[in-house]
Design a protein around this motif. Structure first.
Motif, PDB file in Angstrom:
ATOM      1  N   VAL A   3       0.855  -1.188   0.000  1.00  0.00           N
ATOM      2  CA  VAL A   3       0.000   0.000   0.000  1.00  0.00           C
ATOM      3  C   VAL A   3       0.887   1.232   0.000  1.00  0.00           C
ATOM      4  O   VAL A   3       2.068   1.173   0.342  1.00  0.00           O
ATOM      5  CB  VAL A   3      -0.955   0.036   1.213  1.00  0.00           C
ATOM      6  N   LYS A   4       0.307   2.347  -0.382  1.00  0.00           N
ATOM      7  CA  LYS A   4       1.066   3.605  -0.397  1.00  0.00           C
ATOM      8  C   LYS A   4       1.203   4.155   1.012  1.00  0.00           C
ATOM      9  O   LYS A   4       0.472   3.779   1.920  1.00  0.00           O
ATOM     10  CB  LYS A   4       0.374   4.603  -1.306  1.00  0.00           C
ATOM     11  N   THR A   6       0.624   7.229   1.744  1.00  0.00           N
ATOM     12  CA  THR A   6      -0.302   8.345   1.891  1.00  0.00           C
ATOM     13  C   THR A   6      -1.735   7.834   1.935  1.00  0.00           C
ATOM     14  O   THR A   6      -2.034   6.750   1.445  1.00  0.00           O
ATOM     15  CB  THR A   6      -0.160   9.337   0.729  1.00  0.00           C
ATOM     16  N   GLY A   7      -2.592   8.640   2.531  1.00  0.00           N
ATOM     17  CA  GLY A   7      -3.993   8.266   2.620  1.00  0.00           C
ATOM     18  C   GLY A   7      -4.838   9.423   3.117  1.00  0.00           C
ATOM     19  O   GLY A   7      -4.395  10.577   3.112  1.00  0.00           O
ATOM     20  N   ARG A   8      -6.041   9.095   3.567  1.00  0.00           N
ATOM     21  CA  ARG A   8      -6.992  10.104   4.051  1.00  0.00           C
ATOM     22  C   ARG A   8      -7.409   9.792   5.489  1.00  0.00           C
ATOM     23  O   ARG A   8      -7.575   8.641   5.871  1.00  0.00           O
ATOM     24  CB  ARG A   8      -8.247  10.109   3.183  1.00  0.00           C
ATOM     25  N   HIS A  34      -7.247   5.681   6.136  1.00  0.00           N
ATOM     26  CA  HIS A  34      -7.386   4.758   5.008  1.00  0.00           C
ATOM     27  C   HIS A  34      -6.236   5.042   4.053  1.00  0.00           C
ATOM     28  O   HIS A  34      -6.235   6.059   3.362  1.00  0.00           O
ATOM     29  CB  HIS A  34      -8.732   4.953   4.312  1.00  0.00           C
ATOM     30  N   LEU A  35      -5.226   4.167   4.063  1.00  0.00           N
ATOM     31  CA  LEU A  35      -4.082   4.321   3.175  1.00  0.00           C
ATOM     32  C   LEU A  35      -4.484   3.923   1.759  1.00  0.00           C
ATOM     33  O   LEU A  35      -5.287   2.999   1.565  1.00  0.00           O
ATOM     34  CB  LEU A  35      -2.909   3.462   3.645  1.00  0.00           C
ATOM     35  N   GLU A  36      -3.919   4.606   0.775  1.00  0.00           N
ATOM     36  CA  GLU A  36      -4.219   4.307  -0.618  1.00  0.00           C
ATOM     37  C   GLU A  36      -3.805   2.872  -0.941  1.00  0.00           C
ATOM     38  O   GLU A  36      -2.683   2.470  -0.665  1.00  0.00           O
ATOM     39  CB  GLU A  36      -3.482   5.279  -1.532  1.00  0.00           C
ATOM     40  N   GLY A  37      -4.728   2.104  -1.493  1.00  0.00           N
ATOM     41  CA  GLY A  37      -4.470   0.718  -1.848  1.00  0.00           C
ATOM     42  C   GLY A  37      -4.862  -0.279  -0.776  1.00  0.00           C
ATOM     43  O   GLY A  37      -4.862  -1.483  -1.013  1.00  0.00           O
ATOM     44  N   ARG A  60      -5.421  14.863   3.827  1.00  0.00           N
ATOM     45  CA  ARG A  60      -4.388  13.923   3.408  1.00  0.00           C
ATOM     46  C   ARG A  60      -3.347  13.770   4.510  1.00  0.00           C
ATOM     47  O   ARG A  60      -2.967  14.747   5.155  1.00  0.00           O
ATOM     48  CB  ARG A  60      -3.713  14.400   2.122  1.00  0.00           C
ATOM     49  N   GLU A  62       0.357  11.365   5.671  1.00  0.00           N
ATOM     50  CA  GLU A  62       1.467  10.544   5.205  1.00  0.00           C
ATOM     51  C   GLU A  62       2.020   9.758   6.389  1.00  0.00           C
ATOM     52  O   GLU A  62       2.123  10.279   7.499  1.00  0.00           O
ATOM     53  CB  GLU A  62       2.558  11.445   4.632  1.00  0.00           C
TER      54      GLU A  62
END
Length: 85
Positions: A3-4, A6-8, A34-37, A60, A62
């Motif tokens: 997973v990345k 970064t997220g929200r 919620h991390l991207e991916g 956003r 990190e």
């Protein structure tokens, strides 16, 4: 699964007392991210929050990871999340 970093921010809370009920000098922030991916959410510290107006649902964030030499291969390798502009 990779997973990345970064997220929200999905949700957050500020803690004003410690586990023993003693007043903290500075509040501690915890964020549900919620991390991207990813298909799940991760709860961890919100770091370097000097201005609470920066923290809002949907902002956003990190992941801040410890230096490689200090990692032990656990969730504790993550120091927390920082808000990014």
């Amino acid at each position: 699964m990779e997973v990345k970093r970064t997220g929200r921010l999905v949700s957050y809370t500020l803690c004003y007392v410690d586990l023993d009920g003693a007043q903290l000098r500075r509040p501690v922030g915890l964020g549900l991210v919620h991390l991207e991916g990813a298909t799940t959410l991760l709860l961890h510290y919100l770091l370097r929050v000097n201005d609470l107006t920066e923290v809002r649902i949907g902002c956003r964030v990190e992941t801040v990871i410890k230096p490689k030499a200090k990692r032990i291969g656990s969730i504790l390798d993550i120091e927390g999340f920082r808000v990014v502009s």
